[in-house]
Design a protein around this motif. Structure first.
Motif, PDB file in Angstrom:
ATOM      1  N   LEU A  39       0.831  -1.202   0.000  1.00  0.00           N
ATOM      2  CA  LEU A  39       0.000   0.000   0.000  1.00  0.00           C
ATOM      3  C   LEU A  39       0.868   1.256   0.000  1.00  0.00           C
ATOM      4  CD1 LEU A  39      -2.830   1.268   0.119  1.00  0.00           C
ATOM      5  CD2 LEU A  39      -2.684   1.106   2.617  1.00  0.00           C
ATOM      6  N   LEU A  40       1.923   1.268   0.796  1.00  0.00           N
ATOM      7  CA  LEU A  40       2.832   2.423   0.831  1.00  0.00           C
ATOM      8  C   LEU A  40       3.537   2.615  -0.515  1.00  0.00           C
ATOM      9  CD1 LEU A  40       4.380   2.093   4.394  1.00  0.00           C
ATOM     10  CD2 LEU A  40       2.821   3.877   3.581  1.00  0.00           C
ATOM     11  N   LEU A  41       3.923   1.515  -1.155  1.00  0.00           N
ATOM     12  CA  LEU A  41       4.540   1.618  -2.491  1.00  0.00           C
ATOM     13  C   LEU A  41       3.546   2.206  -3.490  1.00  0.00           C
ATOM     14  CD1 LEU A  41       6.570  -1.719  -2.652  1.00  0.00           C
ATOM     15  CD2 LEU A  41       7.504   0.606  -2.584  1.00  0.00           C
ATOM     16  N   PHE A  42       2.303   1.720  -3.471  1.00  0.00           N
ATOM     17  CA  PHE A  42       1.277   2.246  -4.374  1.00  0.00           C
ATOM     18  C   PHE A  42       1.068   3.742  -4.113  1.00  0.00           C
ATOM     19  CE2 PHE A  42       0.581  -1.906  -5.770  1.00  0.00           C
ATOM     20  CZ  PHE A  42      -0.429  -1.974  -6.708  1.00  0.00           C
ATOM     21  N   ILE A  63       4.100   5.710  -5.456  1.00  0.00           N
ATOM     22  CA  ILE A  63       4.083   5.796  -6.925  1.00  0.00           C
ATOM     23  C   ILE A  63       2.993   6.763  -7.370  1.00  0.00           C
ATOM     24  CG2 ILE A  63       3.683   4.509  -9.059  1.00  0.00           C
ATOM     25  CD1 ILE A  63       4.878   2.038  -7.517  1.00  0.00           C
ATOM     26  N   ASN A  64       1.828   6.663  -6.744  1.00  0.00           N
ATOM     27  CA  ASN A  64       0.715   7.553  -7.071  1.00  0.00           C
ATOM     28  C   ASN A  64       1.129   9.007  -6.865  1.00  0.00           C
ATOM     29  OD1 ASN A  64      -1.672   9.258  -6.326  1.00  0.00           O
ATOM     30  ND2 ASN A  64      -2.775   7.404  -6.878  1.00  0.00           N
ATOM     31  N   GLN A  82      -3.162   6.520 -12.195  1.00  0.00           N
ATOM     32  CA  GLN A  82      -4.190   5.650 -12.770  1.00  0.00           C
ATOM     33  C   GLN A  82      -3.845   4.172 -12.601  1.00  0.00           C
ATOM     34  OE1 GLN A  82      -7.243   6.762 -14.083  1.00  0.00           O
ATOM     35  NE2 GLN A  82      -6.401   8.474 -12.931  1.00  0.00           N
ATOM     36  N   TYR A  83      -2.578   3.872 -12.497  1.00  0.00           N
ATOM     37  CA  TYR A  83      -2.146   2.476 -12.354  1.00  0.00           C
ATOM     38  C   TYR A  83      -1.832   2.107 -10.903  1.00  0.00           C
ATOM     39  CZ  TYR A  83      -1.685   2.789 -17.411  1.00  0.00           C
ATOM     40  OH  TYR A  83      -1.928   2.967 -18.741  1.00  0.00           O
ATOM     41  N   PHE A  84      -1.626   3.091 -10.075  1.00  0.00           N
ATOM     42  CA  PHE A  84      -1.261   2.831  -8.682  1.00  0.00           C
ATOM     43  C   PHE A  84      -2.136   3.699  -7.772  1.00  0.00           C
ATOM     44  CE2 PHE A  84       2.351   1.745 -11.273  1.00  0.00           C
ATOM     45  CZ  PHE A  84       2.658   0.487 -10.804  1.00  0.00           C
ATOM     46  N   ASN A  85      -3.311   3.165  -7.464  1.00  0.00           N
ATOM     47  CA  ASN A  85      -4.264   3.855  -6.597  1.00  0.00           C
ATOM     48  C   ASN A  85      -4.924   2.805  -5.703  1.00  0.00           C
ATOM     49  OD1 ASN A  85      -6.520   2.702  -8.120  1.00  0.00           O
ATOM     50  ND2 ASN A  85      -5.990   4.193  -9.700  1.00  0.00           N
TER      51      ASN A  85
END
Length: 168
Positions: A16-19, A22-23, A130-133
């Motif tokens: 979740l932290l990585l997403f 990246i977001n 759009q890819y990492f949410n």
């Protein structure tokens, strides 16, 4: 068992932290960027974390001895979730392309459709969000559950087949 569940929870938080990271590296609509996509460095750990999650889910399923019907139902429900989430994500990307298009028109007075397509296709810095949410995070979790359930069901059926061959 508690170790597997705790490890799965911590791994999920790391993902979740990585997403989230990246977001957060998405540039504002209408902004140009010539530095490539530094967020791709944060994507690299996702594959080993995914594999770890599949293994942890599989361990949990084995310890709880879930049945064949539960596995099949879980696979079907997970596939339904993934299909709905994918459709939602496609709609979200189409709307976000319009937002970027409007921002570029406001900034430059015009926009090339090819340029718009280029900056919103693939893993570009313009569409990290759009890819990492949160939706794609849930899809990531669902994919790990799907793989674990599929391997677990395969194992159940394989054991059943072996037991029939031993008896027969």
């Amino acid at each position: 068992m508690k170790v597997a569940k705790l490890t799965l929870f911590i791994t999920s938080l790391v993902v979740l932290l990585l997403f989230y990271g990246i977001n957060g590296m998405t540039v504002s609509p209408g902004t140009t960027s010539g530095n490539g996509n530094p967020a791709l460095l944060l994507v690299a750990p996702l594959l080993p974390l995914f594999i770890l999650m599949v293994l942890l889910w599989g361990r949990i399923f084995r310890v709880h001895s879930i049945g064949q019907r539960f596995s099949i139902a879980g696979i079907i429900l997970t596939l339904v979730h993934l299909a709905i989430a994918f459709i939602y994500q496609r709609i979200s990307l189409a709307k976000y392309r319009d937002i970027i298009k409007d921002a570029l028109i406001e900034k430059n007075g015009q926009v090339s459709n090819q340029y718009l397509q280029d900056i919103t296709t693939g893993l570009t810095i313009h569409v990290n969000n759009q890819y990492f949410n949160f939706n794609t995070f849930l899809m990531f979790i669902s994919f790990s559950i799907l793989f674990a359930l599929a391997f677990y069901l395969w194992d159940i059926l394989d054991n059943k087949k072996r037991n029939e061959n031993v008896e027969g």
